[in-house]
Design an enzyme around this catalytic site. Structure first.
Site, PDB file in Angstrom:
ATOM      1  N   ASP B 141     -21.443  -9.691 -56.701  1.00 33.45           N
ATOM      2  CA  ASP B 141     -21.181  -9.589 -54.766  1.00 33.45           C
ATOM      3  C   ASP B 141     -22.214 -10.271 -54.607  1.00 33.45           C
ATOM      4  O   ASP B 141     -22.735  -9.179 -53.489  1.00 33.45           O
ATOM      5  CB  ASP B 141     -19.776  -8.945 -54.644  1.00 33.45           C
ATOM      6  CG  ASP B 141     -18.947  -8.420 -55.104  1.00 33.45           C
ATOM      7  OD1 ASP B 141     -19.057  -9.126 -56.555  1.00 33.45           O
ATOM      8  OD2 ASP B 141     -18.194  -7.712 -55.138  1.00 33.45           O
ATOM      9  N   LYS B 204     -14.680 -13.856 -51.217  1.00 34.87           N
ATOM     10  CA  LYS B 204     -15.466 -12.353 -50.974  1.00 34.87           C
ATOM     11  C   LYS B 204     -14.953 -12.217 -48.874  1.00 34.87           C
ATOM     12  O   LYS B 204     -15.676 -12.830 -48.485  1.00 34.87           O
ATOM     13  CB  LYS B 204     -15.460 -11.739 -51.966  1.00 34.87           C
ATOM     14  CG  LYS B 204     -15.786 -10.291 -51.328  1.00 34.87           C
ATOM     15  CD  LYS B 204     -17.039  -8.870 -52.185  1.00 34.87           C
ATOM     16  CE  LYS B 204     -16.343  -7.982 -51.731  1.00 34.87           C
ATOM     17  NZ  LYS B 204     -17.279  -7.181 -52.283  1.00 34.87           N
ATOM     18  N   LYS B 240     -11.067 -12.768 -52.907  1.00 36.19           N
ATOM     19  CA  LYS B 240     -11.211 -10.866 -52.707  1.00 36.19           C
ATOM     20  C   LYS B 240     -11.001 -10.700 -51.407  1.00 36.19           C
ATOM     21  O   LYS B 240     -12.497 -11.020 -50.350  1.00 36.19           O
ATOM     22  CB  LYS B 240     -12.662 -10.668 -53.687  1.00 36.19           C
ATOM     23  CG  LYS B 240     -12.800  -9.155 -53.583  1.00 36.19           C
ATOM     24  CD  LYS B 240     -13.905  -8.452 -54.712  1.00 36.19           C
ATOM     25  CE  LYS B 240     -13.667  -7.371 -54.198  1.00 36.19           C
ATOM     26  NZ  LYS B 240     -15.151  -7.188 -55.230  1.00 36.19           N
TER      27      LYS B 240
END
Lengths: 476, 304
Positions: B141, B204, B240
């Site tokens: 991430d 995300k 996400k």
């Protein structure tokens, strides 16, 4: 994964529908002397209640009761006292919101999401707003002490039964008039529940009278000589008859009639929101909206992309049980209206337009029509010219802003219009040239009691809501 | 490679987002009523999409092991509860998580690239990334350089993502846009497209360290972006939302948003994740309420 939403029906237990209803005159429910009629649930065709029909004598009784209340109680009452009653009604509408919303959906066929989130809150908002005006009429721009007219005869349509009642009754009472209101024959139940709310609010008898019946009752009401003000919302055809009958009588008249609104999408529009706006413009309330955006005018450069997105979005609309909280599109209000929509859609096909609806299962009983879009149409097609008053959109294209405006204005109607562009100057340029009473920019179907609403040309005259709307109920 | 001018022209030609309209659409979808069997399905789906996260300076190996145990068996009393999608930790805790999750099939996600600010030289970011991958992280991430994005240096943001993607090897790359710092929905749409074009496997919303974190309108715009990107390129990218999703009600709103925006193709842990920590216990509590008919208090679920 396929995510199926389980049925989420709103409970019907909150409403208590009586087997039969009389007329609300002078604060009491009384018998009608015409032939009674039945109101049915358009979602399953079950009979909901038997409703009295007011004949000439009944209408006369109602107008006299309203006149007496005007002369003795409501007319002489100071504005600040009238305001208290309006505030009280507004609060009761909020307190009984769920009951009103469920009843509206059962009688009208509209999704509970809309009656719960739009119709009922807006109806309460209209009473709150006008309650505020009742003691400030001297500051509304119509002189220091503008006087009421007397008895208002009001005839409302079936598409927003309670909300149209609020649009009519709230300003009339705020300005000091008393009313006789006739709800539409397919949707009388919330008006009759409103009668009960008037009693709950201790509104003096005769200030609000509700007479039910079909077109004849409406005609008797608007032609009654004791009525000083006529307000009508409905079809242009009936509006013409009313204008003719009121001509030369000295009655004050406001008409809010049909529409065939253009929703103009420029190529720099926020596309996803424009798609939402188009969907909201034409499929809100099954398209039973006088200001529905029934003509999509999209700039040719983005037409294919926009229509693809629109169709994908239409495929996610949930059609079915109006009381299910997840329903987006409910039932068509009546067999008669369904027949009219079907007939005009058939004409569209005969004229060579391409008809598209998403695959969707419609319930077997009740009145249903799938969301539909016509492409390959031109200004000369009847589906483009005539008000369908159903979930049917006609999509046209344009190349330049001039052409967009010319096509948008090329209609006998002029109630509303929409503009979608990220460019402020183009938005204002277009809005200045559109001959429509309401122009929405980057949104559609937004209503507020503070904002005047009304039409150009055959969409009617007079304004409802806002400061401007007060004029219709004052002797100025 | 793309030039700075081409990238800028491309991103600025994307259709604008009307903030009011996007907010209304998200709010309307949030009124969907998900009950009974649909709610049960949604809860299990949400559990299987959770990236169970601990990103504290105070994280110890013990804390990470506890989280991993919870991830594999969220409710020890009910074997029917699905496992979560991944555990998300800092790079220096990846080895502990990999060890603890061996054989469970649960992914180990590591934040990297000088999380959460991203204010470090590119070399440091790449070292950070490689360390996490070498320790066994299956998902990275990363954060974008919001300073560069806001100053208009879009190419720098793009090239960093390309470089980190390269450093990831086989690990999946999630690109954190930190939408709370991008502020406008136009920026969110541009950053989404930029990240996808640079090779992101997932986009995300947030680090969870900046407020506001995930919101429904932001997630709506990102879901529209992945939908449109697949229509244009054929490549599917996951989404996400992370941060601030604490209740079952919230989680279900996100699932509805996915269902009615990007569509059912995204309704799997492969394509949609919920970055959260406290959410899992609420999902478990609601799940037990549905199966047993009674609420049990928060003391019946482990605090990790």
């Amino acid at each position: 994964m396929v995510f199926e939403y389980a049925p989420a029906p709103e409970s019907r237990d909150v409403v208590d529908i009586r087997a039969s209803y009389g007329l609300f005159i002078g604060g009491e429910f009384t018998d009608g002397h015409g032939d009674p009629f039945k109101s049915i649930n358009p979602a399953d065709e079950t009979v909901l209640a038997e409703i009295a029909t007011a004949n000439a004598a009944d209408v006369d009784r109602a107008v006299k009761a309203a006149r007496t209340a005007f002369d003795k109680v409501w007319g002489p009452m100071p504005g600040r006292e009238r305001a208290k009653y309006l505030y009280r009604i507004a609060r009761i509408l909020q307190e009984r919101a769920r009951e009103l919303a469920v009843l509206e959906s059962i009688d009208n066929g509209k999704p509970i999401r809309e009656s719960r989130d739009v119709d009922v809150p807006l109806a309460a908002a209209h009473f709150f707003y006008h309650a505020g005006w009742a003691d400030k009429l001297g500051h509304a721009g119509f002189g220091a002490d503008p006087r009421p007219i007397g008895v208002a005869g009001q005839v409302i349509p079936w598409n927003f039964p309670l909300l149209m009642l609020a649009w009519k009754i709230a300003p009339a009472l705020a300005c000091g008039n008393t009313v006789v209101l006739k709800p539409a024959e397919t949707t009388p139940l919330t008006a009759l529940l409103f009668a009960d709310i008037c009693r709950q609010a201790d509104l003096p008898p005769g200030v609000v009278n509700i007479v039910t019946g079909a077109g004849d009752t409406g005609r008797l009401l608007v032609e009654h000589e004791g009525v000083g003000k006529v307000a009508f919302t409905g079809s242009t055809e009936v509006g013409r008859l009313i204008a003719r009958s009121a001509a030369g009588t000295g009655k004050k008249l406001t008409l809010e009639l049909g529409g065939k609104a253009a929703n103009i999408v420029y190529d720099d529009a926020p596309l996803d929101q424009a798609v939402e706006g188009i969907v909201n413009g034409i499929f809100f309330n099954q398209g039973h909206v006088c200001c529905a955006g029934s003509r999509l005018l999209v700039q040719e450069t983005i037409a294919d992309e926009l229509l693809d997105r629109l169709k994908a979005r239409m495929a996610t609309l949930r059609i079915g049980d109006p009381l299910d909280k997840n329903t987006d599109v409910g039932a068509i209000n009546s067999a008669e209206q369904l027949e009219r929509i079907r007939a005009l859609a058939a004409v569209g096909e005969q004229e060579g337009a391409e008809r598209w609806s998403p695959p969707c299962e419609l319930p077997e009983r009740g009145f249903w029509f799938a969301p539909t879009v016509f492409t390959g149409v031109s200004q000369s097609h009847r589906v483009v010219q005539e008000e369908i008053f159903g979930p049917v959109l006609s999509a046209l294209t344009f190349r330049t802003p001039d052409e967009a405006v010319a096509k948008a204005n090329n209609t006998p109607y002029g109630l509303s219009a929409g503009i979608w562009t990220e460019k402020g100057s183009r938005m204002l340029w277009t809005a200045e040239r559109l001959r429509a009473g309401v122009v929405w920019a980057n949104t559609f179907n937004k209503f507020d009691p503070a904002s005047p609403f009304g039409g150009y040309k055959e969409s009617g005259f007079g304004r409802e809501g806002g400061r401007h709307g007060l004029e219709a109920y004052l002797d100025v | 490679m793309i030039s700075a001018a081409e990238l800028r022209a491309f991103l600025h030609r994307l259709p604008g987002v009307d903030e009011v309209g996007a907010g209304e659409r998200a709010a309307r979808l949030a009124t969907r009523s998900i009950k009974t069997s649909a709610k049960a399905e949604a809860i299990d789906l949400a559990i299987s999409m959770v990236d169970l996260t601990t990103l504290e300076g105070a994280d110890t190996p013990g804390k990470v092991r506890a989280l991993c145990a919870k991830a594999a068996r969220p409710d020890p009393l009910d074997a029917g509860v699905p496992r979560v999608a991944a555990v998300c930790v800092y790079p220096d805790r990846v080895d502990v998580a990999v060890e603890a999750l061996k054989g469970t099939g649960i992914g180990v996600a590591s934040v990297a690239t000088a999380f959460p600010s991203g204010r470090a030289p590119l070399e440091a970011k790449l070292v950070d990334t490689r360390a996490a991958v070498e320790a066994g992280a299956s998902e990275i991430d990363m954060v974008i350089d919001r300073g560069a994005f806001l100053s208009g240096d879009l190419l720098k943001v793009y090239e960093e993502i390309v470089a980190v993607k390269d450093a990831c090897g086989d690990a999946h790359l999630k690109v954190i846009l930190e939408t709370g710092e991008l502020v406008t929905l136009d920026n969110v749409r541009r950053a989404s497209w930029l990240a996808m074009r640079a090779g992101a496997d997932f986009i995300k919303t947030s680090t969870g360290k900046v407020s506001p974190a995930a919101t429904l309108p932001v997630t709506l715009v990102m879901l529209e972006a992945v939908r449109d990107f697949r229509a244009e390129t054929g490549r599917q990218v996951g989404v996400k939302p992370a941060g601030g999703i604490r209740t079952t009600k919230d989680a279900i709103k996100y699932l509805v948003l996915v269902n009615e925006t990007a569509g059912p193709d995204w309704l799997t842990p492969e394509w949609f994740r919920l970055g959260a920590s406290s959410l899992l216990n609420d999902l478990l509590m609601q799940r037990r309420k549905l199966t047993t008919g009674v609420y049990s208090g928060p003391d019946y679920f482990s605090q990790d």
